[in-house]
Design an enzyme around this catalytic site. Structure first.
Site, PDB file in Angstrom:
ATOM      1  N   CYS A  69       0.835  -1.209   0.000  1.00 26.37           N
ATOM      2  CA  CYS A  69       0.000   0.000   0.000  1.00 26.37           C
ATOM      3  C   CYS A  69       0.866   1.255   0.000  1.00 26.37           C
ATOM      4  O   CYS A  69       0.522   2.252  -0.646  1.00 26.37           O
ATOM      5  CB  CYS A  69      -0.942  -0.020   1.196  1.00 26.37           C
ATOM      6  SG  CYS A  69      -2.101  -1.411   1.142  1.00 26.37           S
ATOM      7  N   THR A  70       1.984   1.206   0.698  1.00 23.90           N
ATOM      8  CA  THR A  70       2.906   2.339   0.718  1.00 23.90           C
ATOM      9  C   THR A  70       3.522   2.546  -0.668  1.00 23.90           C
ATOM     10  O   THR A  70       3.583   3.679  -1.173  1.00 23.90           O
ATOM     11  CB  THR A  70       4.001   2.125   1.776  1.00 23.90           C
ATOM     12  OG1 THR A  70       3.380   2.020   3.062  1.00 23.90           O
ATOM     13  CG2 THR A  70       5.010   3.254   1.771  1.00 23.90           C
TER      14      THR A  70
END
Length: 180
Positions: A69-70
């Protein structure tokens, strides 16, 4: 007794994995995008109508501050100028709360809204919810919504390292094909 617990746990993991990896959505290209009205990290409400007359990259992601997600969020951040030059806004959605979004956005200098879909209803309306009963999380799906509020493209299998570039390429093609 331990054996039964292990079997039950294994069944939950298998069912959860299958549920997370289903790429079934009832949305098709040309369908009207489901409406939403969700708070961002600062509590400001954001709805589909706020993005009318422009392209919207509505991306669902499982959890703030996790590796995939980062990577995805940072690529959107790094490519935001190109996306905006093509007339697109980027909005992320997960079931995390506003406090989590604030910390995530601050840590990685994310300049676009992260919306909190705590009950998962918006993710569900887009076919992007994994619901394991007590645990809900958004699937890593993205919807490119055209300026008329219709689904232009659904991305149900996302490679976080090249996803934003894939959207840029598709936006260039789609924008060129729109009548003036």
């Amino acid at each position: 007794m331990k054996f039964l617990f292990f079997i039950a746990l294994l069944a939950i993991v298998v069912i959860g994995y299958r549920s997370m990896n289903k790429t079934v959505t009832s949305l098709n290209t040309g369908d009207k995008a489901p409406d939403f009205n969700l708070p961002d990290a600062n509590g400001h409400m954001n709805g589909l109508a706020d993005y009318s007359k422009q392209w919207l990259v509505l991306y669902f992601y499982p959890k703030d501050d996790t590796p995939g997600c980062t990577k995805e969020a940072c690529h959107f951040r790094d490519d935001l100028a190109q996306l905006e030059k093509l007339g697109a806004k980027v909005v992320g959605v997960s079931v995390d709360d506003g406090q989590s979004h604030v910390a995530f956005a601050k840590k990685y200098n994310l300049p676009f809204p992260l919306l909190s879909d705590k009950d998962g209803k918006v993710a569900e309306s887009y076919g992007a919810l994994t619901n394991l009963g007590l645990v809900k999380m958004a699937k890593r799906y993205t919807f490119l919504i055209d300026p008329q509020g219709r689904i232009a493209k659904a991305y149900l299998s996302v490679d976080t390292s090249r996803h934003s570039q894939e959207i840029i390429d598709d936006l260039k093609k789609l924008s060129a094909s729109l009548p003036l």
